[in-house]
Write a protein that holds these residues in place. Structure first.
Motif, short mmCIF file in Angstrom:
data_model
loop_
_atom_site.label_atom_id
_atom_site.label_comp_id
_atom_site.label_asym_id
_atom_site.label_seq_id
_atom_site.Cartn_x
_atom_site.Cartn_y
_atom_site.Cartn_z
N LYS A 161 0.86 -1.17 0.00
CA LYS A 161 0.00 0.00 0.00
C LYS A 161 0.89 1.22 0.00
N TYR A 162 0.83 2.01 -1.06
CA TYR A 162 1.64 3.22 -1.16
C TYR A 162 0.75 4.43 -0.93
N ASN A 163 1.26 5.38 -0.19
CA ASN A 163 0.63 6.69 -0.17
C ASN A 163 1.34 7.48 -1.25
N ILE A 166 -10.57 10.71 -9.68
CA ILE A 166 -9.44 10.55 -10.60
C ILE A 166 -9.34 9.09 -11.02
N GLU A 167 -9.20 8.87 -12.32
CA GLU A 167 -8.84 7.57 -12.87
C GLU A 167 -7.70 7.82 -13.84
N VAL A 168 -6.92 6.78 -14.13
CA VAL A 168 -5.80 6.94 -15.05
C VAL A 168 -5.93 6.00 -16.23
N CYS A 169 -5.34 6.41 -17.34
CA CYS A 169 -5.42 5.63 -18.57
C CYS A 169 -4.08 5.69 -19.29
N THR A 170 -3.64 4.53 -19.76
CA THR A 170 -2.44 4.46 -20.60
C THR A 170 -2.88 4.01 -21.98
N ILE A 171 -2.46 4.75 -22.99
CA ILE A 171 -2.75 4.39 -24.38
C ILE A 171 -1.61 3.51 -24.87
N ASP A 172 -1.94 2.35 -25.42
CA ASP A 172 -0.93 1.42 -25.92
C ASP A 172 -0.18 2.06 -27.08
N PRO A 178 4.35 -2.48 -14.52
CA PRO A 178 4.67 -1.88 -13.20
C PRO A 178 3.66 -0.82 -12.78
N LEU A 179 2.99 -0.20 -13.74
CA LEU A 179 2.02 0.85 -13.41
C LEU A 179 0.77 0.30 -12.74
N ILE A 180 0.34 -0.87 -13.17
CA ILE A 180 -0.96 -1.39 -12.72
C ILE A 180 -1.02 -1.55 -11.20
N PRO A 181 -0.11 -2.30 -10.57
CA PRO A 181 -0.21 -2.43 -9.11
C PRO A 181 0.06 -1.11 -8.38
N TYR A 182 0.91 -0.27 -8.94
CA TYR A 182 1.20 1.01 -8.29
C TYR A 182 -0.05 1.89 -8.26
N VAL A 183 -0.71 2.02 -9.42
CA VAL A 183 -1.91 2.86 -9.50
C VAL A 183 -3.01 2.29 -8.60
N GLU A 184 -3.19 0.98 -8.63
CA GLU A 184 -4.20 0.36 -7.79
C GLU A 184 -3.89 0.54 -6.31
N SER A 185 -2.60 0.55 -5.95
CA SER A 185 -2.23 0.75 -4.54
C SER A 185 -2.54 2.17 -4.08
N LEU A 186 -2.67 3.09 -5.03
CA LEU A 186 -3.06 4.46 -4.70
C LEU A 186 -4.57 4.60 -4.58
N GLY A 187 -5.28 3.49 -4.86
CA GLY A 187 -6.73 3.51 -4.76
C GLY A 187 -7.42 4.04 -6.00
N LEU A 188 -6.73 3.99 -7.14
CA LEU A 188 -7.28 4.52 -8.38
C LEU A 188 -7.57 3.40 -9.37
N LYS A 189 -8.51 3.65 -10.25
CA LYS A 189 -8.83 2.70 -11.30
C LYS A 189 -7.89 2.94 -12.48
N TYR A 190 -7.36 1.85 -13.05
CA TYR A 190 -6.41 1.92 -14.14
C TYR A 190 -7.05 1.39 -15.41
N HIS A 191 -6.92 2.13 -16.51
CA HIS A 191 -7.42 1.70 -17.83
C HIS A 191 -6.23 1.59 -18.78
N TYR A 192 -6.23 0.55 -19.61
CA TYR A 192 -5.22 0.40 -20.64
C TYR A 192 -5.96 0.24 -21.96
#
Length: 126
Positions: free
Chosen positions: A35-37, A95-101, A111-125
């Motif tokens: 869990k990262y702050n 806030i949600e985040v998205c990475t464009i392939d 590496p982004l997926i678990p980091y973003v999720e640990s911040l409590g945010l939804k990740y889209h690829y």
């Protein structure tokens, strides 16, 4: 013509404490995911972000933000600034985040997926 900036942050610019992760240990021992702050951005950077948001009325109550996240220093810095604003401001927004392939074999978003999720945010690829 100056913009009034709320006094949300102390002014010890350059202090190492603004660049360290506040807590990067598991939130409890039974939870296997770290869990990262978020990283607290430097006050000078926050000042510019707040000025831009206020000047152009960028964030209003109930807004839903989708941040383009490459994993580079620019997008990660903006992410942490927005997280700090969300924590400090009375205005409620999501806030949600998205990475464009980028369609290159060398790009690995894993590496982004678990980091973003640990911040409590939804990740889209996409």
């Amino acid at each position: 013509n100056s913009i009034a900036i709320p006094k949300l942050f102390n002014n010890d610019v350059g202090s190492e404490k603004h660049h360290e992760i506040r807590n990067n240990v598991p939130s409890n021992k039974s939870n296997k995911r770290k869990k990262y702050n978020h990283v607290k951005p430097p006050p000078k950077l926050m000042k510019y972000v707040i000025q831009g948001i206020m000047q152009f009325d960028m964030i209003e109550e109930g807004d839903r933000l989708l941040l383009g996240l490459s994993g580079g220093k620019d997008s990660l810095s903006l992410l942490h600034c927005l997280l700090e604003l969300k924590r400090k401001l009375p205005t409620k927004f999501e806030i949600e985040v998205c990475t464009i392939d980028p369609m290159t074999p060398s790009f690995d978003p894993s590496p982004l997926i678990p980091y973003v999720e640990s911040l409590g945010l939804k990740y889209h690829y996409v």
